[in-house]
Motif scaffolding. Structure first.
Motif, PDB file in Angstrom:
ATOM      1  N   CYS A  34     -11.650   2.478  -5.848  1.00 21.33           N
ATOM      2  CA  CYS A  34     -10.635   1.962  -4.919  1.00 21.33           C
ATOM      3  C   CYS A  34     -11.309   1.404  -3.667  1.00 21.33           C
ATOM      4  O   CYS A  34     -10.997   0.299  -3.222  1.00 21.33           O
ATOM      5  CB  CYS A  34      -9.643   3.060  -4.531  1.00 21.33           C
ATOM      6  SG  CYS A  34      -8.310   3.294  -5.722  1.00 21.33           S
TER       7      CYS A  34
ATOM      8  N   CYS B 166      -8.389   2.224 -10.021  1.00 25.52           N
ATOM      9  CA  CYS B 166      -8.507   3.620  -9.564  1.00 25.52           C
ATOM     10  C   CYS B 166      -8.979   4.562 -10.679  1.00 25.52           C
ATOM     11  O   CYS B 166      -8.499   4.502 -11.800  1.00 25.52           O
ATOM     12  CB  CYS B 166      -7.158   4.078  -9.023  1.00 25.52           C
ATOM     13  SG  CYS B 166      -7.213   5.713  -8.298  1.00 25.52           S
TER      14      CYS B 166
ATOM     15  N   CYS C 194     -10.909   6.823  -3.927  1.00 22.65           N
ATOM     16  CA  CYS C 194     -12.028   7.065  -4.851  1.00 22.65           C
ATOM     17  C   CYS C 194     -13.028   5.898  -4.765  1.00 22.65           C
ATOM     18  O   CYS C 194     -12.756   4.879  -4.142  1.00 22.65           O
ATOM     19  CB  CYS C 194     -11.512   7.254  -6.280  1.00 22.65           C
ATOM     20  SG  CYS C 194     -10.901   5.737  -7.038  1.00 22.65           S
TER      21      CYS C 194
ATOM     22  N   CYS D 256      -5.166   5.197  -5.528  1.00 23.91           N
ATOM     23  CA  CYS D 256      -5.275   6.239  -4.495  1.00 23.91           C
ATOM     24  C   CYS D 256      -5.810   5.692  -3.172  1.00 23.91           C
ATOM     25  O   CYS D 256      -5.471   6.185  -2.109  1.00 23.91           O
ATOM     26  CB  CYS D 256      -6.135   7.406  -4.983  1.00 23.91           C
ATOM     27  SG  CYS D 256      -7.918   7.092  -5.004  1.00 23.91           S
TER      28      CYS D 256
HETATM   29 ZN   LIG Z   1      -8.610   5.477  -6.507  1.00 26.01          ZN
END
Ligand SMILES: [Zn+2]
Length: 249
Positions: A206, A192, A203, A200
């Motif tokens: 991710c 992340c 993003c 998260c």
């Molecule tokens: Zn993330």
């Protein structure tokens, strides 16, 4: 053969380290601190190297003042810009480009490799990086290897074309598949860009990670009948599917 591994603590470079250890002695794993949201990644890199008994060091580009200079590029990785959400194929992901990042890292790793009499420098770039990051493309990686080799001729033990990027022509899903085959625990890697307590799930990295792991676990199941679950905790477990749909329309 001895190698230096550029290692961030992310999925790609952690898998790379496991892969390299299958055939080489790793004399040094090296991470880079941009002082950005990557602190977490560094902790993961350190933990993995301790577990695998690989010497690990972090080069601090933050207190050297380099990060401050680079932040003028407005890269959200080094400055206070918001980290963009969504899929990497989207235009806003250009905000995650750090100027000259791989050249900086590879030239430092090259110096360490010469000093420690290593033969090779390993880096975990993959085909999916090419689209957005020019310094992850084969032309660049080969040229950087040539430059390091030429600049150190007669010193150390580097061999010609010393930079090895085994995943260069592979996708992130291929790397996740390799991770499964090597027994790399996904939850011991950090991807992340936001640097929260857990991933998260929204993003660019991710989304890319979750897509890759989903593809790899499916492929693994099809081949072996064995179910592999990603034990990584995510704040948002569903967003990546939406982001993926959006990027393909
Ligand atoms: Zn993330």
């Amino acid at each position: 053969m001895k190698g230096v591994v550029v290692m961030s603590g992310g999925l790609d470079s952690t898998t790379l380290l496991y892969r390299v250890l299958e055939g080489f002695e790793v004399v040094q794993a090296v991470s880079f601190n941009y002082g950005q949201r990557h602190k977490k990644e560094l902790e993961f890199a350190q933990a993995t190297c301790e577990k695998l008994h690989v010497p690990w060091t972090t080069i601090d580009l933050w207190s050297s003042g380099l990060t401050e200079l680079l932040s003028e590029s407005n890269s959200s990785l080094v400055s206070d810009e918001e980290v963009p959400e969504g899929h990497y194929a989207e235009e806003n992901m250009k905000a995650t480009v750090v100027p000259n990042r791989n050249m900086i890292m590879l030239s430092i790793a090259g110096g360490i490799a010469v000093a420690k009499k290593a033969n090779l420098i390993f880096v975990g770039v993959h085909a999916g990086d090419h689209f957005i990051y020019p310094d992850c493309r084969p032309e660049f990686v080969n040229a950087a290897g040539d430059a390091i080799y030429l600049g150190n001729e007669g010193f150390g033990e580097l061999i010609p074309g010393p930079i090895v990027a085994p995943y260069m022509q592979q996708s992130k899903a291929d790397i996740a598949f390799d991770a499964i085959s090597l027994g790399v625990p996904f939850e011991e890697t950090w991807s992340c860009y936001k640097g929260g307590a857990i991933h998260c799930g929204r993003c660019g990295t991710c989304v890319e990670r979750m897509e890759a792991i989903a593809t790899a676990t499916k492929r693994w199941y099809a081949m072996t009948g064995e179910v592999v679950a990603d034990q990584t905790p995510y704040q948002d477990t569903e967003f990546w599917r939406e982001a993926l749909k959006r990027s393909t329309v």
